[in-house]
Design a protein around this motif. Structure first.
Motif, mmCIF file in Angstrom:
data_model
loop_
_atom_site.group_PDB
_atom_site.id
_atom_site.type_symbol
_atom_site.label_atom_id
_atom_site.label_comp_id
_atom_site.label_asym_id
_atom_site.label_seq_id
_atom_site.Cartn_x
_atom_site.Cartn_y
_atom_site.Cartn_z
ATOM 1 N N ALA A 3 -10.393 59.637 59.388
ATOM 2 C CA ALA A 3 -12.161 58.882 58.332
ATOM 3 C C ALA A 3 -12.864 59.820 58.217
ATOM 4 O O ALA A 3 -13.538 59.932 60.025
ATOM 5 C CB ALA A 3 -11.675 57.672 58.905
ATOM 6 N N ALA A 4 -13.355 59.638 57.646
ATOM 7 C CA ALA A 4 -14.867 60.136 56.762
ATOM 8 C C ALA A 4 -15.758 59.231 56.880
ATOM 9 O O ALA A 4 -16.281 58.255 56.417
ATOM 10 C CB ALA A 4 -14.989 61.275 55.539
ATOM 11 N N TYR A 5 -16.573 59.438 57.787
ATOM 12 C CA TYR A 5 -18.515 58.475 58.272
ATOM 13 C C TYR A 5 -19.491 59.194 57.615
ATOM 14 O O TYR A 5 -19.314 60.632 58.035
ATOM 15 C CB TYR A 5 -18.366 57.641 59.152
ATOM 16 C CG TYR A 5 -17.303 56.540 59.311
ATOM 17 C CD1 TYR A 5 -15.749 56.874 59.330
ATOM 18 C CD2 TYR A 5 -17.339 55.390 59.159
ATOM 19 C CE1 TYR A 5 -14.850 55.435 59.282
ATOM 20 C CE2 TYR A 5 -16.832 54.042 59.116
ATOM 21 C CZ TYR A 5 -15.293 54.566 59.601
ATOM 22 O OH TYR A 5 -14.095 53.422 58.925
ATOM 23 N N VAL A 6 -20.879 58.671 57.003
ATOM 24 C CA VAL A 6 -22.030 59.103 56.940
ATOM 25 C C VAL A 6 -22.562 57.790 57.799
ATOM 26 O O VAL A 6 -22.501 56.994 57.701
ATOM 27 C CB VAL A 6 -22.109 58.738 55.466
ATOM 28 C CG1 VAL A 6 -23.790 59.658 55.894
ATOM 29 C CG2 VAL A 6 -21.112 60.178 54.953
ATOM 30 N N ASP A 7 -23.477 58.460 58.871
ATOM 31 C CA ASP A 7 -23.790 57.620 60.073
ATOM 32 C C ASP A 7 -25.589 57.417 59.566
ATOM 33 O O ASP A 7 -26.331 58.175 59.823
ATOM 34 C CB ASP A 7 -23.909 58.260 61.089
ATOM 35 C CG ASP A 7 -24.139 57.684 62.238
ATOM 36 O OD1 ASP A 7 -24.372 56.345 61.963
ATOM 37 O OD2 ASP A 7 -24.539 58.362 63.365
ATOM 38 N N THR A 8 -25.153 55.977 59.019
ATOM 39 C CA THR A 8 -27.186 55.912 59.283
ATOM 40 C C THR A 8 -28.024 54.585 59.329
ATOM 41 O O THR A 8 -28.607 54.486 59.022
ATOM 42 C CB THR A 8 -27.449 56.193 56.686
ATOM 43 O OG1 THR A 8 -26.368 54.479 56.986
ATOM 44 C CG2 THR A 8 -26.813 57.130 55.914
#
Ligand SMILES: *Cc1c(COP(=O)(O)O)cnc(C)c1O
Length: 355
Positions: A93-98
């Motif tokens: 799964a692809a996540y953007v860590d903000t």
């Protein structure tokens, strides 16, 4: 007297909603029963859930290909439920860590499969939204946190995703008009923009339910919630009821109008930050959140004095989260523009005295 409520969550609710809800705690619509006493099985509450669902869909511009579920466990429960339902051990799964909430979602996803963190602003203490990464077509899903409650950053445009698109919208849900059809799965804890703590909203494309290919504990299985209209077990009746009242209020006010007021509130506070060198905004300008305004003082020794000035003006909830320090003004839908004017006056006045 009512305070100016800048709390990050649970947070401010419309006064008329509070009045109607409190009357219903004593007696719901001449029914001889309190909202706290009615059964969750029966026409009254089933009607409430149905109306709340249809308002969510209407306000988001979604049709019958989407379902709306009410769950408990907060948005935090969704951090594990999403991968538990949609991710298998050998999948990525692809996540953007903000920020904190994305990081927590990533941590949970790792329990169920592989995680590809496409981009992160962690090295800069999450002061911006990373851009310019590619979303692999092989990913099982792509996950973003649309508004970063703690750091005060927000996606002002959403990247296009070639794969199943998941968004944690807890802190900017129904705060502006968006193209919700871009997303396959949206979740939000109610306690920021649409109600009290206790209910969590999940909006998902119905066809996703067919893609779940494993046996799961019933209470963690989206199919069970969908098949039972969120009534598999006792839901958070009162919380859902207050969400319904708030959704009616959003519809009556108009999402466009709410967005305009939210824009005006955010602009006013950012302007106060920008004209006074005493205040430093945490977020990069282009990513500034219109829900949570974060700032520090260039003279940190004045923090207690600023707190006092706020308290004197009946302002509550502006103390910043420990990960950013300083201050955070959460300016959700139900916060009146007048409250923001009061805060801006305190900021200007304080800067004049101490700047
Ligand atoms: C508050 C918040 C959460 C956590 O919500 P809980 O309901 O407390 O679990 C998750 N994501 C975002 C973006 C939030 O603002």
């Amino acid at each position: 007297m009512r305070k100016h409520i800048f709390n990050a969550g649970p947070s401010v609710l419309p006064v008329e909603v509070l009045k109607e809800a409190s009357a219903a705690v004593v007696e719901l619509n001449n029914s001889g029963q309190s909202i706290l006493e009615i059964s969750h099985r029966g026409q009254t509450f089933e009607g409430m859930i149905a109306e709340a669902k249809s308002l969510v869909k209407e306000l988001l511009g979604l049709g019958d290909d989407y379902d709306v579920l009410f769950l408990q466990g907060g948005a935090s429960m969704q951090f594990c439920m999403v991968p538990m339902n949609f991710l298998n051990q050998n999948e990525t799964a692809a996540y953007v860590d903000t920020g904190t909430w994305s990081s927590k979602a990533i941590k949970e996803a790792k329990l169920f499969g592989k995680v590809d963190v496409l981009a992160s602003s962690k090295a800069e203490n999450f002061n911006h939204i990373p851009k310019g990464y590619e979303i692999p077509k092989t990913a099982k899903y792509f996950h973003i946190t649309t508004n970063n409650t703690i750091y005060g950053t927000q996606f002002h445009s959403y990247p296009e995703s070639p794969v199943l698109y998941v968004a944690d919208m807890s802190s900017d849900f129904l705060s502006r008009e968006i193209n919700a059809q871009q997303f396959d799965f949206i979740y939000a804890g109610a306690q920021k923009n649409v109600g009290p703590a206790g209910a969590t909203l999940v909006i998902l494309k119905k066809e996703l339910l067919k893609k779940i290919d494993k046996t799961l504990p019933s209470m963690l299985d989206y199919r069970v919630y969908a098949e039972n209209d969120s009534l598999y077990n006792t839901p958070a009746v009162f919380s859902i009821y207050v969400c319904l009242l708030t959704l009616r209020w959003i519809k009556k006010t108009g999402l466009k109008t709410i967005e305009k007021i939210n824009d005006a509130k955010a602009s006013a506070i950012y302007a106060a930050i920008d004209r006074n060198p005493l205040y430093n905004g945490h977020s990069a300008k282009e990513d500034r959140s219109k829900m949570n305004v974060t700032f520090t003082l260039s003279k940190p020794e004045l923090e207690d004095a600023f707190d006092e000035a706020c308290a004197k003006a009946d302002i509550v909830g502006v103390k910043g989260h420990r990960s950013v320090g300083g201050f955070r003004a959460s300016i959700y839908n139900a916060l009146p523009l007048e409250s923001v004017h009061v805060l801006c006056a305190v900021m200007d006045d304080f800067a004049k005295k101490h700047g």
